[in-house]
Write an enzyme that holds these catalytic residues in place. Structure first.
Site, PDB file in Angstrom:
ATOM      1  N   ASN A  46       0.664  -1.145  -0.062  1.00 35.30           N
ATOM      2  CA  ASN A  46       0.039   0.133  -0.108  1.00 35.30           C
ATOM      3  C   ASN A  46       1.086   1.379   0.077  1.00 35.30           C
ATOM      4  OD1 ASN A  46      -2.410  -1.424  -0.260  1.00 35.30           O
ATOM      5  ND2 ASN A  46      -2.875  -1.312   2.107  1.00 35.30           N
ATOM      6  N   ARG A  75      -7.021  -1.357  -7.548  1.00 37.26           N
ATOM      7  CA  ARG A  75      -7.807  -0.308  -6.827  1.00 37.26           C
ATOM      8  C   ARG A  75      -6.841   1.089  -6.626  1.00 37.26           C
ATOM      9  NH1 ARG A  75     -12.638   1.469  -4.980  1.00 37.26           N
ATOM     10  NH2 ARG A  75     -12.284   3.146  -3.506  1.00 37.26           N
ATOM     11  N   ARG A  91     -17.069   1.251  -2.303  1.00 32.61           N
ATOM     12  CA  ARG A  91     -15.677   2.029  -1.998  1.00 32.61           C
ATOM     13  C   ARG A  91     -15.536   3.486  -2.513  1.00 32.61           C
ATOM     14  NH1 ARG A  91     -10.519  -2.226  -2.074  1.00 32.61           N
ATOM     15  NH2 ARG A  91      -9.743  -0.606  -1.033  1.00 32.61           N
ATOM     16  N   PRO A  92     -16.282   4.385  -1.863  1.00 35.36           N
ATOM     17  CA  PRO A  92     -16.416   5.730  -2.238  1.00 35.36           C
ATOM     18  C   PRO A  92     -15.164   6.432  -2.187  1.00 35.36           C
ATOM     19  CG  PRO A  92     -17.251   5.560   0.266  1.00 35.36           C
ATOM     20  CD  PRO A  92     -16.698   4.278  -0.283  1.00 35.36           C
ATOM     21  N   ILE A  93     -15.432   7.619  -3.017  1.00 31.25           N
ATOM     22  CA  ILE A  93     -14.145   8.420  -3.026  1.00 31.25           C
ATOM     23  C   ILE A  93     -14.379   9.762  -2.891  1.00 31.25           C
ATOM     24  CG2 ILE A  93     -12.518   6.961  -4.627  1.00 31.25           C
ATOM     25  CD1 ILE A  93     -13.443   8.692  -7.049  1.00 31.25           C
ATOM     26  N   ASP A  94     -15.664  10.238  -2.442  1.00 32.34           N
ATOM     27  CA  ASP A  94     -16.183  11.532  -2.084  1.00 32.34           C
ATOM     28  C   ASP A  94     -15.102  12.398  -1.276  1.00 32.34           C
ATOM     29  OD1 ASP A  94     -17.091   9.644  -0.067  1.00 32.34           O
ATOM     30  OD2 ASP A  94     -17.532  11.243   1.151  1.00 32.34           O
ATOM     31  N   GLN A  95     -14.395  11.802  -0.491  1.00 32.62           N
ATOM     32  CA  GLN A  95     -13.457  12.691   0.546  1.00 32.62           C
ATOM     33  C   GLN A  95     -12.261  13.034  -0.647  1.00 32.62           C
ATOM     34  OE1 GLN A  95     -14.365  13.668   3.439  1.00 32.62           O
ATOM     35  NE2 GLN A  95     -16.136  12.781   2.768  1.00 32.62           N
ATOM     36  N   ASP A 125      -7.168  -5.056   7.292  1.00 40.65           N
ATOM     37  CA  ASP A 125      -6.623  -6.062   6.163  1.00 40.65           C
ATOM     38  C   ASP A 125      -6.310  -7.128   7.001  1.00 40.65           C
ATOM     39  OD1 ASP A 125      -7.198  -4.241   4.431  1.00 40.65           O
ATOM     40  OD2 ASP A 125      -5.119  -3.466   4.229  1.00 40.65           O
ATOM     41  N   ILE A 180     -14.041  -0.637   9.380  1.00 42.82           N
ATOM     42  CA  ILE A 180     -13.906   0.194   8.106  1.00 42.82           C
ATOM     43  C   ILE A 180     -14.860  -0.176   6.966  1.00 42.82           C
ATOM     44  CG2 ILE A 180     -11.844   0.702   6.744  1.00 42.82           C
ATOM     45  CD1 ILE A 180     -11.296   1.479   9.393  1.00 42.82           C
ATOM     46  N   ARG A 219      -1.728 -10.319  -6.215  1.00 42.20           N
ATOM     47  CA  ARG A 219      -1.866  -8.837  -6.066  1.00 42.20           C
ATOM     48  C   ARG A 219      -0.983  -8.117  -5.195  1.00 42.20           C
ATOM     49  NH1 ARG A 219      -7.230  -6.201  -5.167  1.00 42.20           N
ATOM     50  NH2 ARG A 219      -5.552  -4.661  -5.113  1.00 42.20           N
TER      51      ARG A 219
HETATM   52  N1  EPU Z   1     -14.325   6.469   2.630  1.00 39.95           N
HETATM   53  C1  EPU Z   1     -15.256   7.338   2.336  1.00 39.95           C
HETATM   54  N2  EPU Z   1     -14.907   8.077   1.548  1.00 39.95           N
HETATM   55  C2  EPU Z   1     -13.902   8.288   0.726  1.00 39.95           C
HETATM   56  C3  EPU Z   1     -12.621   7.553   1.115  1.00 39.95           C
HETATM   57  C4  EPU Z   1     -13.001   6.618   2.012  1.00 39.95           C
HETATM   58  O1  EPU Z   1     -16.389   7.353   3.099  1.00 39.95           O
HETATM   59  O2  EPU Z   1     -13.748   9.247  -0.136  1.00 39.95           O
HETATM   60  C5  EPU Z   1     -14.543   5.379   3.625  1.00 39.95           C
HETATM   61  C6  EPU Z   1     -14.508   3.872   3.107  1.00 39.95           C
HETATM   62  O3  EPU Z   1     -15.625   3.644   2.655  1.00 39.95           O
HETATM   63  C7  EPU Z   1     -13.954   3.081   4.320  1.00 39.95           C
HETATM   64  C8  EPU Z   1     -12.988   4.136   4.938  1.00 39.95           C
HETATM   65  O4  EPU Z   1     -13.241   5.431   4.711  1.00 39.95           O
HETATM   66  O5  EPU Z   1     -15.040   2.792   5.041  1.00 39.95           O
HETATM   67  C9  EPU Z   1     -11.774   3.983   4.965  1.00 39.95           C
HETATM   68  O6  EPU Z   1     -11.456   3.842   3.583  1.00 39.95           O
HETATM   69  P1  EPU Z   1      -9.801   4.326   2.934  1.00 39.95           P
HETATM   70  O7  EPU Z   1      -9.913   5.444   1.792  1.00 39.95           O
HETATM   71  O8  EPU Z   1      -8.832   4.408   4.166  1.00 39.95           O
HETATM   72  O9  EPU Z   1      -9.193   3.178   2.427  1.00 39.95           O
HETATM   73  P2  EPU Z   1      -8.287   2.959   1.016  1.00 39.95           P
HETATM   74  O10 EPU Z   1      -7.554   3.958   0.918  1.00 39.95           O
HETATM   75  O11 EPU Z   1      -9.190   2.923  -0.286  1.00 39.95           O
HETATM   76  C10 EPU Z   1      -6.629   1.640   2.080  1.00 39.95           C
HETATM   77  C11 EPU Z   1      -5.889   0.177   1.687  1.00 39.95           C
HETATM   78  C12 EPU Z   1      -6.848  -0.888   1.898  1.00 39.95           C
HETATM   79  C13 EPU Z   1      -7.212  -0.913   3.212  1.00 39.95           C
HETATM   80  C14 EPU Z   1      -7.956   0.434   3.678  1.00 39.95           C
HETATM   81  C15 EPU Z   1      -8.064   0.708   5.100  1.00 39.95           C
HETATM   82  C16 EPU Z   1      -4.715   0.883  -0.277  1.00 39.95           C
HETATM   83  C17 EPU Z   1      -4.280   0.857  -1.589  1.00 39.95           C
HETATM   84  N3  EPU Z   1      -5.631  -0.103   0.169  1.00 39.95           N
HETATM   85  O12 EPU Z   1      -7.645   1.405   1.258  1.00 39.95           O
HETATM   86  O13 EPU Z   1      -6.175  -2.199   1.651  1.00 39.95           O
HETATM   87  O14 EPU Z   1      -8.240  -1.846   3.709  1.00 39.95           O
HETATM   88  O15 EPU Z   1      -7.049   1.359   3.388  1.00 39.95           O
HETATM   89  O16 EPU Z   1      -6.965   0.477   5.907  1.00 39.95           O
HETATM   90  O17 EPU Z   1      -3.807   1.514   0.564  1.00 39.95           O
HETATM   91  C18 EPU Z   1      -5.555  -4.232   0.965  1.00 39.95           C
HETATM   92  O18 EPU Z   1      -4.323  -4.098   1.097  1.00 39.95           O
HETATM   93  O19 EPU Z   1      -5.982  -5.513   1.057  1.00 39.95           O
HETATM   94  C19 EPU Z   1      -6.556  -3.403   1.138  1.00 39.95           C
HETATM   95  C20 EPU Z   1      -7.845  -3.417   0.792  1.00 39.95           C
END
Ligand code: EPU
Length: 419
Positions: A23, A93, A122-126, A306, A328, A398
């Site tokens: 990550n 992702r 998996r939203p990206i609104d933030q 994870d 999460i 992966r």
């Molecule tokens: N969230 C929102 N809005 C956003 C972004 C996130 O509501 O814009 C929510 C998500 O729905 C979730 C929480 O915030 O409930 C945390 O999401 P985060 O953005 O931290 O996750 P991510 O960046 O998409 C990374 C890791 C994941 C790991 C999560 C949590 C990477 C590439 N992926 O995902 O890793 O589960 O953080 O620690 O860094 C894995 O390695 O298997 C994996 C899925």
């Protein structure tokens, strides 16, 4: 599609070396797009997510080559495209980091919405809120995020949820913005710190990474020319620690930062597993009695989501009823049905897995439903009586470098059959 055949019942013993963090690598590689000179990244894990990302940077026009198995040379000065198509990003992702990096570099980018592991919405609104606060117009059109800014200007952003991806993406977009950007309620994950260290080594001015307030003072350019080494993968380390405990083995997990796995070490100790560590290693000595525990997954430094599926396998050996509450991801429970086929007694109630210890698991054909669920199936296979066939191994590839070779080195009976 490849399959893994695992004959269970052998305690893992010996030493295993942990690779660079997936990550972190999947964020540092796109961050190189912002660098105005060559850079070298060491300790890069040899996993398919990294290969896909390296190919994407190559397609965009970067000069990117593996100097050896784990050293990546990148020079993105001549990058010619700011468009990442669905064909390019569908397997990954973490392709969302291309948004922040391309926006920061060109003030304009088009990135198709990412693929990757499937465990719910998996939203990206933030991320988008951050880009807009910096001055970008963001539009989602036919599955593509289109970003454009006349200029990017420093601002203050409060994240509504602690998001690793949004924290890093905003950092990428803000690094060359005019003025100071402050991210509050930022993620404190070690890989956020790693990306900040990489960017700072290339000439950025980022302070506070690793705390919940990050300040980024924009710089006109990142001259580059430096070398950065990726931190060890705490989730890979945790996976081996759990596998050692689950098989009643004795494994020294080397090349790690023990502080990064502290939340797991504490839970293992609570379960009656012996954990000792110092410097850059942790030794885990399994026990025939696993005490029940309650776990809640939380943002770092809490227990990592994870490691939820892998630790659930260990708790199948527990005395009594353990619980794992997922803090999460909404639907990270697809592993449960697969484990049930091996004799596990797990009920899902809302966001909680209620795990009743069972005398044994028995080998069965199971599917890796995502990367970490795949790791859980492998651990279940190592514990179970008889042979377990794990399907959909490409999920595991992966994110785990040579998982079966590393397990074989610890005495596991695991064979890959090419599909
Ligand atoms: N969230 C929102 N809005 C956003 C972004 C996130 O509501 O814009 C929510 C998500 O729905 C979730 C929480 O915030 O409930 C945390 O999401 P985060 O953005 O931290 O996750 P991510 O960046 O998409 C990374 C890791 C994941 C790991 C999560 C949590 C990477 C590439 N992926 O995902 O890793 O589960 O953080 O620690 O860094 C894995 O390695 O298997 C994996 C899925």
């Amino acid at each position: 599609m490849d399959k893994l055949f695992i004959t269970g019942g052998k305690p893992l013993r010996g030493e295993v070396y942990i690779s660079g963090a997936k990550n972190s690598a999947v964020a540092v590689i796109p961050a190189a797009i912002l660098v105005d000179g060559p850079c070298r990244i060491e300790n890069v894990p040899n996993i398919s997510d990294v290969k896909v990302l390296a190919d994407i940077l190559g397609e965009l026009g970067a000069d990117i080559t593996f100097e050896d198995k784990e050293t990546l040379y990148i020079d993105a000065q001549n990058l010619k495209s700011n468009v990442a198509t669905y064909e390019m990003v569908k397997k990954l992702r973490a392709s969302y980091y291309l948004m922040g990096a391309l926006l920061g570099r060109f003030k304009k980018a088009e990135v198709s919405m990412p693929g990757g592991c499937d465990f719910g919405f998996r939203p990206i609104d933030q991320h988008i809120k951050g880009f807009e606060a910096l001055g970008a117009k963001v539009e989602i059109d036919h599955g593509t995020v289109k970003l454009e800014a006349e200029k990017l200007t420093g601002c203050q952003i409060y994240l509504d949820v602690v998001s690793v991806g949004a924290t890093i993406n905003i950092m990428l977009a803000a690094v060359k913005a005019e003025g100071i950007t402050t991210i509050e309620n930022a993620s404190k994950e070690p890989h956020v710190v790693d990306v900040a260290n990489f960017l700072n080594a290339m000439g950025a001015n980022i302070k506070g990474a690793g705390t919940d307030v990050i300040k980024i003072k924009g710089v006109p350019s990142l001259p580059g020319g430096a070398t950065h080494s990726i931190i060890p993968d705490m989730i890979e380390a945790g996976t081996f620690m759990i596998a050692a405990a689950a098989t009643m083995g004795d494994v020294t997990v080397r090349n790690i930062i023990p502080r990064h796995v502290e939340s797991l070490s504490a839970k293992l100790i609570e379960m009656n597993v012996r954990v000792e560590g110092d410097g850059d290693y942790v030794r885990v000595v399994g026990s025939d009695r696993i005490d029940k525990v309650s776990i809640k997954t939380l943002p770092y430094p809490g227990f990592p989501t994870d490691l939820h599926p892998p630790v659930a396998v260990l708790l199948c050996r527990g005395n009594g009823t353990s619980t794992i509450t997922e803090g999460i991801w909404d639907s990270r429970f697809q592993y449960v049905d697969e484990l049930k086929r091996m004799g596990a007694n797990i009920k899902v109630e809302g966001r909680m897995a209620v795990i009743e210890g069972v005398p044994r698991l028995s080998g069965a054909p199971v599917r890796a439903t995502d990367l970490r669920a795949g790791a859980a199936m492998v651990i279940a296979g190592l514990v179970a009586e008889g042979v377990t066939e794990v399907y959909n191994v490409e999920y595991i590839d992966r994110g785990y470098e040579n998982l079966e070779a590393k397990l074989k080195g610890l005495g596991a009976d695991i064979v890959r059959k090419k599909g």
